[in-house]
Design a protein around this motif. Structure first.
Motif, PDB file in Angstrom:
ATOM      1  N   ASP A 103       7.709  -9.922  -2.221  1.00 14.98           N
ATOM      2  CA  ASP A 103       6.350  -9.503  -2.560  1.00 14.98           C
ATOM      3  C   ASP A 103       5.475  -9.458  -1.316  1.00 14.98           C
ATOM      4  O   ASP A 103       4.746  -8.506  -1.083  1.00 14.98           O
ATOM      5  CB  ASP A 103       5.713 -10.483  -3.564  1.00 14.98           C
ATOM      6  CG  ASP A 103       6.261 -10.287  -4.967  1.00 14.98           C
ATOM      7  OD1 ASP A 103       7.075  -9.366  -5.157  1.00 14.98           O
ATOM      8  OD2 ASP A 103       5.864 -11.057  -5.856  1.00 14.98           O
ATOM      9  N   LEU A 104       5.549 -10.522  -0.541  1.00 20.07           N
ATOM     10  CA  LEU A 104       4.708 -10.615   0.650  1.00 20.07           C
ATOM     11  C   LEU A 104       5.046  -9.498   1.627  1.00 20.07           C
ATOM     12  O   LEU A 104       4.153  -8.854   2.184  1.00 20.07           O
ATOM     13  CB  LEU A 104       4.912 -11.993   1.298  1.00 20.07           C
ATOM     14  CG  LEU A 104       3.859 -12.440   2.308  1.00 20.07           C
ATOM     15  CD1 LEU A 104       2.475 -12.456   1.680  1.00 20.07           C
ATOM     16  CD2 LEU A 104       4.201 -13.816   2.843  1.00 20.07           C
ATOM     17  N   ASP A 105       6.335  -9.241   1.830  1.00 22.55           N
ATOM     18  CA  ASP A 105       6.753  -8.164   2.721  1.00 22.55           C
ATOM     19  C   ASP A 105       6.206  -6.829   2.251  1.00 22.55           C
ATOM     20  O   ASP A 105       5.726  -6.026   3.046  1.00 22.55           O
ATOM     21  CB  ASP A 105       8.282  -8.080   2.775  1.00 22.55           C
ATOM     22  CG  ASP A 105       8.876  -9.169   3.665  1.00 22.55           C
ATOM     23  OD1 ASP A 105       8.094  -9.838   4.355  1.00 22.55           O
ATOM     24  OD2 ASP A 105      10.100  -9.324   3.656  1.00 22.55           O
ATOM     25  N   SER A 106       6.271  -6.578   0.938  1.00 20.18           N
ATOM     26  CA  SER A 106       5.827  -5.276   0.453  1.00 20.18           C
ATOM     27  C   SER A 106       4.310  -5.154   0.574  1.00 20.18           C
ATOM     28  O   SER A 106       3.791  -4.078   0.849  1.00 20.18           O
ATOM     29  CB  SER A 106       6.286  -5.044  -0.991  1.00 20.18           C
ATOM     30  OG  SER A 106       5.627  -5.923  -1.864  1.00 20.18           O
ATOM     31  N   ILE A 107       3.590  -6.251   0.404  1.00 23.91           N
ATOM     32  CA  ILE A 107       2.129  -6.205   0.570  1.00 23.91           C
ATOM     33  C   ILE A 107       1.783  -5.947   2.034  1.00 23.91           C
ATOM     34  O   ILE A 107       0.934  -5.125   2.352  1.00 23.91           O
ATOM     35  CB  ILE A 107       1.486  -7.531   0.101  1.00 23.91           C
ATOM     36  CG1 ILE A 107       1.627  -7.676  -1.418  1.00 23.91           C
ATOM     37  CG2 ILE A 107       0.015  -7.577   0.499  1.00 23.91           C
ATOM     38  CD1 ILE A 107       1.259  -9.057  -1.929  1.00 23.91           C
ATOM     39  N   VAL A 108       2.483  -6.640   2.938  1.00 25.21           N
ATOM     40  CA  VAL A 108       2.210  -6.455   4.358  1.00 25.21           C
ATOM     41  C   VAL A 108       2.550  -5.023   4.769  1.00 25.21           C
ATOM     42  O   VAL A 108       1.792  -4.372   5.486  1.00 25.21           O
ATOM     43  CB  VAL A 108       3.009  -7.482   5.198  1.00 25.21           C
ATOM     44  CG1 VAL A 108       2.918  -7.153   6.677  1.00 25.21           C
ATOM     45  CG2 VAL A 108       2.497  -8.888   4.931  1.00 25.21           C
ATOM     46  N   ASP A 109       3.696  -4.497   4.298  1.00 24.61           N
ATOM     47  CA  ASP A 109       4.088  -3.125   4.615  1.00 24.61           C
ATOM     48  C   ASP A 109       3.034  -2.140   4.131  1.00 24.61           C
ATOM     49  O   ASP A 109       2.619  -1.250   4.857  1.00 24.61           O
ATOM     50  CB  ASP A 109       5.421  -2.775   3.931  1.00 24.61           C
ATOM     51  CG  ASP A 109       6.595  -3.438   4.645  1.00 24.61           C
ATOM     52  OD1 ASP A 109       6.369  -4.003   5.730  1.00 24.61           O
ATOM     53  OD2 ASP A 109       7.699  -3.393   4.106  1.00 24.61           O
ATOM     54  N   ALA A 110       2.585  -2.314   2.889  1.00 26.73           N
ATOM     55  CA  ALA A 110       1.630  -1.385   2.310  1.00 26.73           C
ATOM     56  C   ALA A 110       0.322  -1.398   3.091  1.00 26.73           C
ATOM     57  O   ALA A 110      -0.269  -0.347   3.343  1.00 26.73           O
ATOM     58  CB  ALA A 110       1.380  -1.741   0.844  1.00 26.73           C
ATOM     59  N   SER A 111      -0.127  -2.589   3.504  1.00 26.37           N
ATOM     60  CA  SER A 111      -1.419  -2.646   4.183  1.00 26.37           C
ATOM     61  C   SER A 111      -1.293  -2.181   5.630  1.00 26.37           C
ATOM     62  O   SER A 111      -2.196  -1.539   6.159  1.00 26.37           O
ATOM     63  CB  SER A 111      -1.995  -4.058   4.117  1.00 26.37           C
ATOM     64  OG  SER A 111      -1.129  -4.973   4.748  1.00 26.37           O
ATOM     65  N   SER A 112      -0.147  -2.453   6.291  1.00 26.66           N
ATOM     66  CA  SER A 112      -0.015  -2.044   7.677  1.00 26.66           C
ATOM     67  C   SER A 112       0.187  -0.542   7.779  1.00 26.66           C
ATOM     68  O   SER A 112      -0.164   0.074   8.772  1.00 26.66           O
ATOM     69  CB  SER A 112       1.126  -2.797   8.366  1.00 26.66           C
ATOM     70  OG  SER A 112       2.357  -2.455   7.766  1.00 26.66           O
TER      71      SER A 112
ATOM     72  N   ASP B 209      -2.579   2.249   1.362  1.00 23.72           N
ATOM     73  CA  ASP B 209      -3.024   1.577   0.154  1.00 23.72           C
ATOM     74  C   ASP B 209      -4.405   2.034  -0.301  1.00 23.72           C
ATOM     75  O   ASP B 209      -4.858   1.689  -1.368  1.00 23.72           O
ATOM     76  CB  ASP B 209      -3.023   0.072   0.392  1.00 23.72           C
ATOM     77  CG  ASP B 209      -2.571  -0.706  -0.840  1.00 23.72           C
ATOM     78  OD1 ASP B 209      -3.123  -1.765  -1.088  1.00 23.72           O
ATOM     79  OD2 ASP B 209      -1.685  -0.191  -1.548  1.00 23.72           O
ATOM     80  N   ASP B 210      -5.095   2.834   0.531  1.00 21.56           N
ATOM     81  CA  ASP B 210      -6.495   3.175   0.255  1.00 21.56           C
ATOM     82  C   ASP B 210      -6.687   3.894  -1.079  1.00 21.56           C
ATOM     83  O   ASP B 210      -7.647   3.656  -1.788  1.00 21.56           O
ATOM     84  CB  ASP B 210      -7.055   4.049   1.381  1.00 21.56           C
ATOM     85  CG  ASP B 210      -7.207   3.233   2.654  1.00 21.56           C
ATOM     86  OD1 ASP B 210      -7.528   3.822   3.691  1.00 21.56           O
ATOM     87  OD2 ASP B 210      -6.984   2.004   2.587  1.00 21.56           O
ATOM     88  N   GLU B 211      -5.744   4.801  -1.404  1.00 20.43           N
ATOM     89  CA  GLU B 211      -5.934   5.633  -2.589  1.00 20.43           C
ATOM     90  C   GLU B 211      -6.002   4.816  -3.867  1.00 20.43           C
ATOM     91  O   GLU B 211      -6.866   5.054  -4.699  1.00 20.43           O
ATOM     92  CB  GLU B 211      -4.774   6.631  -2.705  1.00 20.43           C
ATOM     93  CG  GLU B 211      -4.803   7.662  -1.588  1.00 20.43           C
ATOM     94  CD  GLU B 211      -3.475   8.402  -1.546  1.00 20.43           C
ATOM     95  OE1 GLU B 211      -2.992   8.772  -2.617  1.00 20.43           O
ATOM     96  OE2 GLU B 211      -2.938   8.609  -0.452  1.00 20.43           O
TER      97      GLU B 211
ATOM     98  N   THR C  28      -5.979  -6.235  -1.325  1.00 20.47           N
ATOM     99  CA  THR C  28      -4.706  -6.426  -0.637  1.00 20.47           C
ATOM    100  C   THR C  28      -4.710  -7.739   0.130  1.00 20.47           C
ATOM    101  O   THR C  28      -3.751  -8.508   0.083  1.00 20.47           O
ATOM    102  CB  THR C  28      -4.434  -5.256   0.328  1.00 20.47           C
ATOM    103  OG1 THR C  28      -4.396  -4.053  -0.425  1.00 20.47           O
ATOM    104  CG2 THR C  28      -3.107  -5.428   1.025  1.00 20.47           C
ATOM    105  N   ALA C  29      -5.817  -8.011   0.815  1.00 19.49           N
ATOM    106  CA  ALA C  29      -5.917  -9.273   1.548  1.00 19.49           C
ATOM    107  C   ALA C  29      -5.866 -10.441   0.578  1.00 19.49           C
ATOM    108  O   ALA C  29      -5.226 -11.463   0.849  1.00 19.49           O
ATOM    109  CB  ALA C  29      -7.213  -9.314   2.345  1.00 19.49           C
TER     110      ALA C  29
END
Ligand SMILES: [Zn+2]
Length: 119
Positions: free
Chosen positions: A28-37, A41-43, A51-52
């Motif tokens: 989960d954490l990896d996918s959140i970090v990937d999405a934000s980096s 994720d803006d849309e 996200t944070a």
């Protein structure tokens, strides 16, 4: 000493589920970090800060899972050295019901409710 065998089995089951939880939280954490980096994720993230928030929340849960694994390992060491089932604070026996519910418990109910490390 069948009590210890039961404790060993419960600890092994606890460890397996804590490891599974930690693995899932890491994904989960990896996918959140990937999405934000990736900035993708803006849309679908109109709140911007969610996200944070998610990342902090998942990181906190991951920390709890790691704490629990460490507690399970310490309980396994106590099983090996014969101190399992005794309160690490006051030295009295920990109630069997508490050990059944929380095999990695290191303190008796009285010490845990008298203000242990958990809030
Ligand atoms: Zn105690």
């Amino acid at each position: 000493m069948t009590g210890l065998d039961a404790a060993r089995r419960r600890l092994a089951a606890e460890r397996a589920s804590a490891e599974a939880r930690r693995a899932a939280l890491r994904r989960d954490l990896d996918s959140i970090v990937d999405a934000s980096s990736a900035g993708a994720d803006d849309e679908h993230d109109p709140e911007g800060s969610s996200t944070a928030y998610d990342r902090q929340h998942v990181a906190a849960l991951l920390g709890q899972a790691e704490d629990q694994l460490a507690a399970i390992d310490r309980a396994g060491q106590r099983l090996a050295d014969g101190s399992y089932g005794r309160c690490q604070r006051c030295g009295r026996p920990i109630a069997a019901g508490r050990l059944a519910a929380r095999p990695a418990a290191a303190t008796c109910i009285a010490c845990a409710s008298a203000g242990g490390p958990r809030p």
